[in-house]
Motif scaffolding. Sequence first.
Motif, PDB file in Angstrom:
ATOM      1  N   SER A  82     -51.769   8.890 -53.870  1.00 16.23           N
ATOM      2  CA  SER A  82     -52.480   9.808 -54.757  1.00 16.23           C
ATOM      3  C   SER A  82     -53.982   9.859 -54.521  1.00 16.23           C
ATOM      4  N   ASN A  83     -54.504   8.978 -53.665  1.00 15.02           N
ATOM      5  CA  ASN A  83     -55.958   8.959 -53.461  1.00 15.02           C
ATOM      6  C   ASN A  83     -56.431  10.193 -52.713  1.00 15.02           C
ATOM      7  N   PRO A  84     -57.673  10.640 -52.912  1.00 15.09           N
ATOM      8  CA  PRO A  84     -58.161  11.879 -52.300  1.00 15.09           C
ATOM      9  C   PRO A  84     -58.086  11.900 -50.772  1.00 15.09           C
ATOM     10  N   GLY A  85     -58.231  10.750 -50.136  1.00 13.38           N
ATOM     11  CA  GLY A  85     -58.219  10.716 -48.681  1.00 13.38           C
ATOM     12  C   GLY A  85     -56.859  10.507 -48.058  1.00 13.38           C
ATOM     13  N   TRP A  89     -55.611  12.317 -44.789  1.00 14.12           N
ATOM     14  CA  TRP A  89     -56.230  12.034 -43.492  1.00 14.12           C
ATOM     15  C   TRP A  89     -55.212  11.484 -42.491  1.00 14.12           C
ATOM     16  N   THR A 136     -50.196  13.384 -58.138  1.00  9.79           N
ATOM     17  CA  THR A 136     -51.153  14.447 -57.846  1.00  9.79           C
ATOM     18  C   THR A 136     -50.740  15.245 -56.609  1.00  9.79           C
ATOM     19  N   ALA A 137     -49.698  14.780 -55.904  1.00 11.37           N
ATOM     20  CA  ALA A 137     -49.239  15.465 -54.684  1.00 11.37           C
ATOM     21  C   ALA A 137     -47.870  16.100 -54.957  1.00 11.37           C
ATOM     22  N   GLY A 187     -50.671   8.454 -61.039  1.00 10.95           N
ATOM     23  CA  GLY A 187     -51.565   9.602 -61.161  1.00 10.95           C
ATOM     24  C   GLY A 187     -51.582  10.216 -62.541  1.00 10.95           C
ATOM     25  N   GLN A 220     -55.969   9.735 -63.489  1.00 15.35           N
ATOM     26  CA  GLN A 220     -56.120  10.605 -62.329  1.00 15.35           C
ATOM     27  C   GLN A 220     -55.803  12.067 -62.626  1.00 15.35           C
TER      28      GLN A 220
END
Length: 301
Positions: free
Chosen positions: A163-166, A169, A211-212, A232, A236
Motif C-alpha cells: 500500500s505504500n506510495p512507492g 516502482w 489502496t490498490a 490501508g 491511509q
Amino acid sequence: MTTLSWIDLVERNATEFGELVAGIDPYLPELPAFFDHRGDGSWIEDYVTFMLELLKGQVGFVKFQSAYFEACGLRGLTALSAGIAQAKANGMAVILDAKRGDIGSTAAAYARAYLTPASAGGSGDFEVDCLTVAPFMGPDTLEPFVDCSRSYGKGLFVLCRTSNPGAGWLQDKVAGNRLISEHVADLIANIGPPQEGAQRLSAIGAVIGATAVHEGRRLRQLMPRSIILAPGLGAQGADAATIGAMRGQFDGDLLLPVSRGLSAVVDRNLDADAYRNLVLERIATFKLLSTRRSGLARTSA
C-alpha cells in the motif's frame, strides 16, 4: 490442549468476530500520556496489556508490528512476547508483521523464531499463528516458512502488492509480459500446503494494499483460495466500500488490519476511561464498515 491451525482460527474467528484485525503498533507520541506516568519505559507493557484486555471479545485477530517493539529494545521484545501469549490466551489469531525474508539458513532461523513451537525446537518466546514475509529475493527464500506452515499449521502473508506510495516502482514493473505482482500472486497460489482441501482457504496468503483496489481485483483472480491481508483502511484512507473487490468466495478470505486508526490520538490528555471509550467506538465503526462492505460484496457476487 489442542492447538488450532491458522486456517481453523481464521474460519472460527472471522465467523464470530468479523474480519477486522486490530494492529498493535506501540508509539508513545501518538498515545495518551497516562501510559507514561511512571516515566521509566514501562509504558509499552502497560499499553499492550491495556489494548489486549480491551480487544478481548471484540475482535478475533491481532497484528503486532515487530518494528515498534524492537525500537524499544529488550523491554519492547519482552512486551511483545508477553502480548503474544496474552492474545493467544484471549483466543485471538496472532499475526506478527515482521516482513522477514532472507537466504538459506537465515530464513530458516527466522522461521524457527516465529513459526516453530518450543516442542519442535523453537524458543516459543515469539511463536505466532501467522507471519508476514517478503518474497523478492526469490522463491527459495520462502521455503523454510512454507515448511513450517506445512509442519505446524502456520499461516503466511507474502508481500504481493503493498500500500505504500512507492510500491509500483518494482511491483508494477513488467517482466515476461506480466507484472511483478502477478508473478508473486502465481507463486502464492501454487505453494499452498498440498494437504489442504480445494474447498478450504490456503494457509499461504497475500498482502495487498487496500489502496490498490484495481490491482487487488486482478490479483484476487489469480489467488482464489488465498487470504488477503489488506492494509490501508483507516490512517491511509482506503475506501471501505471498494475493498470488497478483493473478496473471494470463502468466509475470512479478506482481513482488514487497522492500527493507528484505532489507537492514535491527537489529544494526549485523555484519561484511561475516555481512551477506552474512544477505541471501542472506533472498533465498532470499523466493524460496521466491514459488515456493510461484506454485505454489498456478497449481494453483488
